[in-house]
Design a protein around this motif. Structure first.
Motif, PDB file in Angstrom:
ATOM      1  N   GLN A   1     -70.737 -47.496  31.941  1.00 44.73           N
ATOM      2  CA  GLN A   1     -69.524 -48.311  31.807  1.00 44.73           C
ATOM      3  C   GLN A   1     -68.321 -47.678  32.506  1.00 44.73           C
ATOM      4  O   GLN A   1     -67.196 -48.169  32.385  1.00 44.73           O
ATOM      5  N   ALA A   2     -68.572 -46.634  33.277  1.00 39.08           N
ATOM      6  CA  ALA A   2     -67.475 -45.927  33.935  1.00 39.08           C
ATOM      7  C   ALA A   2     -66.850 -46.765  35.045  1.00 39.08           C
ATOM      8  O   ALA A   2     -67.534 -47.375  35.850  1.00 39.08           O
ATOM      9  N   VAL A   3     -65.529 -46.782  35.076  1.00 40.03           N
ATOM     10  CA  VAL A   3     -64.755 -47.358  36.178  1.00 40.03           C
ATOM     11  C   VAL A   3     -64.122 -46.186  36.918  1.00 40.03           C
ATOM     12  O   VAL A   3     -63.493 -45.322  36.303  1.00 40.03           O
ATOM     13  N   PHE A   4     -64.299 -46.140  38.214  1.00 38.78           N
ATOM     14  CA  PHE A   4     -63.860 -44.976  38.975  1.00 38.78           C
ATOM     15  C   PHE A   4     -62.383 -45.071  39.354  1.00 38.78           C
ATOM     16  O   PHE A   4     -61.915 -46.106  39.829  1.00 38.78           O
ATOM     17  N   VAL A   5     -61.664 -43.976  39.115  1.00 42.37           N
ATOM     18  CA  VAL A   5     -60.284 -43.865  39.572  1.00 42.37           C
ATOM     19  C   VAL A   5     -60.365 -43.316  40.992  1.00 42.37           C
ATOM     20  O   VAL A   5     -60.631 -42.128  41.209  1.00 42.37           O
ATOM     21  N   ALA A   6     -60.174 -44.188  41.973  1.00 39.31           N
ATOM     22  CA  ALA A   6     -60.487 -43.837  43.362  1.00 39.31           C
ATOM     23  C   ALA A   6     -59.330 -43.194  44.113  1.00 39.31           C
ATOM     24  O   ALA A   6     -59.539 -42.296  44.939  1.00 39.31           O
ATOM     25  N   ALA A   7     -58.104 -43.655  43.860  1.00 34.53           N
ATOM     26  CA  ALA A   7     -56.956 -43.128  44.602  1.00 34.53           C
ATOM     27  C   ALA A   7     -55.672 -43.425  43.847  1.00 34.53           C
ATOM     28  O   ALA A   7     -55.590 -44.388  43.081  1.00 34.53           O
ATOM     29  N   GLY A   8     -54.677 -42.596  44.072  1.00 35.40           N
ATOM     30  CA  GLY A   8     -53.386 -42.806  43.421  1.00 35.40           C
ATOM     31  C   GLY A   8     -52.257 -42.241  44.248  1.00 35.40           C
ATOM     32  O   GLY A   8     -52.452 -41.288  45.018  1.00 35.40           O
ATOM     33  N   ALA A   9     -51.082 -42.828  44.111  1.00 32.46           N
ATOM     34  CA  ALA A   9     -49.910 -42.353  44.842  1.00 32.46           C
ATOM     35  C   ALA A   9     -48.647 -42.720  44.075  1.00 32.46           C
ATOM     36  O   ALA A   9     -48.593 -43.740  43.378  1.00 32.46           O
ATOM     37  N   ASP A  10     -47.623 -41.889  44.231  1.00 32.49           N
ATOM     38  CA  ASP A  10     -46.337 -42.103  43.583  1.00 32.49           C
ATOM     39  C   ASP A  10     -45.225 -41.924  44.611  1.00 32.49           C
ATOM     40  O   ASP A  10     -45.277 -41.001  45.433  1.00 32.49           O
ATOM     41  N   ALA A  11     -44.229 -42.787  44.560  1.00 28.48           N
ATOM     42  CA  ALA A  11     -43.095 -42.690  45.471  1.00 28.48           C
ATOM     43  C   ALA A  11     -41.858 -43.277  44.803  1.00 28.48           C
ATOM     44  O   ALA A  11     -41.959 -44.044  43.841  1.00 28.48           O
ATOM     45  N   VAL A  12     -40.694 -42.911  45.332  1.00 30.19           N
ATOM     46  CA  VAL A  12     -39.423 -43.339  44.751  1.00 30.19           C
ATOM     47  C   VAL A  12     -38.549 -43.911  45.848  1.00 30.19           C
ATOM     48  O   VAL A  12     -38.351 -43.286  46.887  1.00 30.19           O
ATOM     49  N   ASP A  13     -38.014 -45.110  45.611  1.00 28.46           N
ATOM     50  CA  ASP A  13     -37.036 -45.667  46.545  1.00 28.46           C
ATOM     51  C   ASP A  13     -35.710 -44.937  46.392  1.00 28.46           C
ATOM     52  O   ASP A  13     -35.505 -44.179  45.438  1.00 28.46           O
ATOM     53  N   VAL A  14     -34.789 -45.147  47.347  1.00 31.23           N
ATOM     54  CA  VAL A  14     -33.441 -44.595  47.211  1.00 31.23           C
ATOM     55  C   VAL A  14     -32.946 -44.925  45.806  1.00 31.23           C
ATOM     56  O   VAL A  14     -33.007 -46.075  45.366  1.00 31.23           O
ATOM     57  N   TRP A  15     -32.497 -43.887  45.084  1.00 25.49           N
ATOM     58  CA  TRP A  15     -32.312 -44.031  43.648  1.00 25.49           C
ATOM     59  C   TRP A  15     -31.269 -45.070  43.282  1.00 25.49           C
ATOM     60  O   TRP A  15     -31.509 -45.951  42.451  1.00 25.49           O
ATOM     61  N   GLU A  16     -30.085 -44.998  43.856  1.00 24.83           N
ATOM     62  CA  GLU A  16     -29.034 -45.945  43.510  1.00 24.83           C
ATOM     63  C   GLU A  16     -29.239 -47.234  44.294  1.00 24.83           C
ATOM     64  O   GLU A  16     -29.246 -47.226  45.516  1.00 24.83           O
ATOM     65  N   PRO A  17     -29.408 -48.354  43.609  1.00 29.26           N
ATOM     66  CA  PRO A  17     -29.670 -49.607  44.325  1.00 29.26           C
ATOM     67  C   PRO A  17     -28.646 -49.919  45.410  1.00 29.26           C
ATOM     68  O   PRO A  17     -28.992 -50.424  46.479  1.00 29.26           O
ATOM     69  N   THR A  18     -27.384 -49.592  45.162  1.00 27.18           N
ATOM     70  CA  THR A  18     -26.333 -49.875  46.139  1.00 27.18           C
ATOM     71  C   THR A  18     -26.552 -49.128  47.445  1.00 27.18           C
ATOM     72  O   THR A  18     -26.143 -49.599  48.516  1.00 27.18           O
ATOM     73  N   ALA A  19     -27.193 -47.987  47.398  1.00 30.42           N
ATOM     74  CA  ALA A  19     -27.349 -47.135  48.579  1.00 30.42           C
ATOM     75  C   ALA A  19     -28.574 -47.467  49.421  1.00 30.42           C
ATOM     76  O   ALA A  19     -28.793 -46.831  50.461  1.00 30.42           O
ATOM     77  N   ARG A  20     -29.381 -48.443  49.019  1.00 28.77           N
ATOM     78  CA  ARG A  20     -30.600 -48.744  49.762  1.00 28.77           C
ATOM     79  C   ARG A  20     -30.277 -49.471  51.065  1.00 28.77           C
ATOM     80  O   ARG A  20     -29.508 -50.448  51.050  1.00 28.77           O
ATOM     81  N   PRO A  21     -30.833 -49.020  52.173  1.00 24.95           N
ATOM     82  CA  PRO A  21     -30.535 -49.654  53.464  1.00 24.95           C
ATOM     83  C   PRO A  21     -30.790 -51.152  53.463  1.00 24.95           C
ATOM     84  O   PRO A  21     -29.999 -51.926  53.976  1.00 24.95           O
ATOM     85  N   ASP A  22     -31.920 -51.561  52.898  1.00 29.60           N
ATOM     86  CA  ASP A  22     -32.256 -52.979  52.760  1.00 29.60           C
ATOM     87  C   ASP A  22     -32.534 -53.230  51.292  1.00 29.60           C
ATOM     88  O   ASP A  22     -33.577 -52.822  50.762  1.00 29.60           O
TER      89      ASP A  22
END
Length: 485
Positions: free
Chosen positions: A256-277
């Motif tokens: 019944q195993a489901v494989f955890v195949a890949a993972g990634a974490d990232a952060v957008d520019v923190w303050e919404p006002t400062a995001r280029p788009d």
């Protein structure tokens, strides 16, 4: 030969819901975790760590320690997390890394909210007994900066509505046209919720009933109606167990195993006002793209997909970042029905999505991509799950280069209290309303002639125009007024 002690698998999953009795968040987490342990009977001895997703409901200082005690799990490291809807998937990613490195054999990840119970008026005991606080994982940082705070821009619905105003402008839509398009986007979510056994609102809605403004479906923040927003007044819990394949095999659970195949974490520019788009998420593009690249899969080869859905802006930015145009796709973008219809149990929604994906993969699906999000399209965690073992083992995607580029792209923001007197072009806007339909706030984000960004509140919210993105305004201090046309 594969070392199964270093192959991470999702081996147990459970969900809980309460519509009648008064319960605590810890009660719901215990029910869900108990169901996960029943699902993975025999794995108890392999659980080295118990992680509890941050609970907004009233709990004691040590929810993970208390949960472990209730479940009879002894000797496990216990921890809680900071605020962030990204944390369930981030915890799975971290568990997979630790299992791959041989540091742990298994972990229980659980969370819950009991907001409905809290609103009944009855006293709801926290259920906590441990006195010493659990260590807290993650950086405890508010989701907005000082400039945004100084104009009262903090409510999630308002910030996400501003993001959606930028999407509407890019698509060439008025606010009313965009609201209709958002009804079209979200209606299929309700159809998924209608079929989900743990959904809070198991009923399909048509697009018009989501978008039409009525007394029962008021505008919360232009262009959002109430039925487009995450519904937090729920009693729901979910838990998953991630272990090594070796531990699963020893417990007789390998099939019944489901494989955890890949993972990634990232952060957008923190303050919404400062995001280029403001209407794009390069962090989602990096995290989701990195996960799919690591697995050798294109978006058309992803069978199951759950995009975080607290507000329509989150769905649209994620879909576009992974190569799907939300206005024209016929793909199912949720496995649960999303936070407005399945339910939005605080930071723990994505644990429900992961648990749901596990069941579908066991039933014959080949792969699932889960996207989890924290703050204001800010923190992102993506995971790929497969029914067959990945050829090269778990892939922890390194996004250091992409993260550096995102961080360096931040626009300079006018500081709070800075004395400015300048024209600007609006790039995002909304109008917050009260329950009687009165406009109470009308913040904008504007580009200035000197290249900086500014966030400002309307000098007169009641007379602020709705479709102002792309138009010129005048900013004085941290207030704005319309330029005569």
């Amino acid at each position: 030969m594969t070392d199964e002690t270093r192959v991470p698998v999702l081996i147990g999953a459970g969900q809980s819901i309460e519509r009648d009795a008064t319960v605590s968040a810890l009660d719901l987490a215990e029910r869900a975790a108990g169901a996960a342990l029943d699902d993975a009977g025999g794995i108890e001895g392999a659980i080295d760590r118990v992680s509890v997703v941050n609970m907004l409901s009233r709990v004691g200082p040590a929810p993970a320690t208390d949960l472990a005690a209730r479940l009879g799990i002894a000797g496990a490291t216990c921890e809680a997390t900071v605020v962030g809807g990204n944390t369930p998937q981030a915890l799975v990613n971290r568990a997979a890394v630790d299992i791959s490195a041989g540091r742990i054999s298994g972990t229980l990840i659980a969370g819950a909210e009991a907001m409905r119970s809290a609103r009944t008026g009855e006293k709801v005991p926290s259920g906590g007994k441990a006195d010493e606080a659990d260590p807290v994982l993650g950086q405890d940082r508010l989701g907005v900066g000082e400039s945004e705070m100084s104009v009262g821009l903090l409510v999630p619905a308002h910030i996400y509505a501003m993001v959606d105003s930028a999407v509407a402008h890019r698509e060439g839509r008025t606010g009313a046209e965009h609201r209709k398009a958002l009804g079209d986007l979200m209606a299929p979510f309700t159809e998924v919720a209608a079929k989900h056994p743990w959904a809070w609102f198991p009923e399909p809605l048509n697009a018009a009933s989501i978008a039409e403004v009525t007394e029962a479906n008021r505008v919360v923040a232009e262009p959002y109606t109430k039925k487009m927003c995450a519904f937090l007044n729920v009693d729901q819990g979910a838990a998953v167990i991630v272990s090594s394949l070796a531990a699963a095999r020893a417990a007789g659970l390998a099939d019944q195993a489901v494989f955890v195949a890949a993972g990634a974490d990232a952060v957008d520019v923190w303050e919404p006002t400062a995001r280029p788009d403001i209407a794009a998420s390069p962090a989602i593009a990096a995290a989701a793209g990195g996960v799919m690249d690591a697995a050798g899969l294109a978006i058309d080869e992803i069978e199951l997909l759950d995009l975080y859905s607290c507000f329509p802006a989150a769905v649209q930015l994620a879909a576009e970042a992974i190569g799907i145009h939300p206005a024209t796709t016929d793909r199912q973008l949720t496995l649960t029905g999303g936070l407005p219809y399945f339910g939005g149990p605080g930071n723990n929604y994505s644990t429900h999505a992961i648990a749901t994906a596990a069941g579908l993969l066991r039933e014959g699906a080949s792969n699932a991509l889960i996207g989890a999000l924290g703050w204001y399209v800010t923190k992102h965690s993506y995971g790929l799950y497969t029914s067959a073992p990945p050829a090269s083992g778990y892939a922890a995607v390194d996004l250091a280069g992409e993260q550096k580029a995102i961080d360096e792209s931040a626009r300079t923001i006018v500081g709070p209290g800075e004395d400015i007197d300048t024209p600007g072009i609006v790039v995002a806007a909304t109008q917050g309303t009260d329950r009687d339909g009165n406009t109470t706030s009308a913040p904008v984000i504007a580009d200035l002639p000197d290249g900086r960004r500014a966030v400002a509140a309307a000098a007169d919210p009641a007379s602020a125009p709705v479709d102002i993105v792309g138009r010129a305004v005048h900013l004085r201090g941290q207030t704005w007024s319309e330029v005569n046309r």
